[in-house]
Design a protein around this motif. Sequence first.
Motif, PDB file in Angstrom:
ATOM      1  N   TRP A 154      22.850  30.399 -24.635  1.00  0.00           N
ATOM      2  CA  TRP A 154      22.822  29.461 -25.640  1.00  0.00           C
ATOM      3  C   TRP A 154      23.831  28.476 -24.762  1.00  0.00           C
ATOM      4  N   ASN A 184      17.872  31.432 -29.733  1.00  0.00           N
ATOM      5  CA  ASN A 184      18.767  32.172 -28.446  1.00  0.00           C
ATOM      6  C   ASN A 184      19.630  33.255 -28.883  1.00  0.00           C
ATOM      7  N   THR A 198      16.698  27.081 -20.067  1.00  0.00           N
ATOM      8  CA  THR A 198      16.984  28.146 -21.111  1.00  0.00           C
ATOM      9  C   THR A 198      15.872  29.245 -20.860  1.00  0.00           C
ATOM     10  N   ARG A 201      22.661  24.452 -24.954  1.00  0.00           N
ATOM     11  CA  ARG A 201      23.418  23.586 -26.068  1.00  0.00           C
ATOM     12  C   ARG A 201      24.197  22.583 -25.094  1.00  0.00           C
ATOM     13  N   PHE A 249      22.259  30.394 -35.555  1.00  0.00           N
ATOM     14  CA  PHE A 249      21.182  29.587 -35.011  1.00  0.00           C
ATOM     15  C   PHE A 249      20.347  29.289 -36.082  1.00  0.00           C
TER      16      PHE A 249
END
Length: 257
Positions: A94, A88, A237, A98, A12
Amino acid sequence: FNRNENFLTRMFTLEYSYWFDYLLPGLETLRMPIPLGGTSNHFRTDRLRELQGWDPFNVTEDADLGIRASQHGYTVGVINSTTYEEANCAVKNWIRQRSRWIKGYMQTWLVHNRHPLRSLRKLGLKNWLAYQFFIGGSFFTFLTSPIMWLLFFYWLLTRAHWLQNIFPSWLVYLGLFNLLVGNAIGIYLNLVAVFRRGYYDLAFYALLNPIYWQLHSMAAYMALWQLFTKPFYWEKTIHGLSKFTHAKVQEAAHKAA
């Protein structure tokens, strides 16, 4: 700030580093449309009102706003600064995050291609092509990547001749070239990302970029499914999962110095 927590946070961090330190400044230098990020944006209020603000139905509304700014002839710049945030660290979290971003790219690409000729006139050929490849090409690559890898490994293990009957030889070799060179460029981008901020301990992880991309592909197929089943659903998230905090990381850095 938690870049060394696990494999996911390291990848990331590499991704964010080349994105914000190299790709976006490169787009600014070339005066191409910049898809805005979700944090640390600064706007002239009158211009923001002229653009009619954010699209409430686009789940990556900041990227869409960057494209609309370019269509109106405005330039988006990149400030040489740093915003620390939590990378994340959980795979499922994640993928949800995403998938929303990729679904937003799909929405943005579709919305601005409702009238492609009108967009072409507003953006100009260079910016229009940049938008097609940078926005549309991103999710298209994620969607096709696992298919290409499966075909490649299948051919590698079986030497299936029927593939050569379907695809002409020049196309097979072109695909192999794209597979090798494309992944090499992805690894190179991640490798370059370590230099500006001195994250040299992450250099090895640049080699693992093809694995990280398969996670993107999983998120892209989830995004594609949701684009048809629940296009405006906002995947939440969960933050605060990291065992690190920015204050602790900064304290440790000062002690080490």
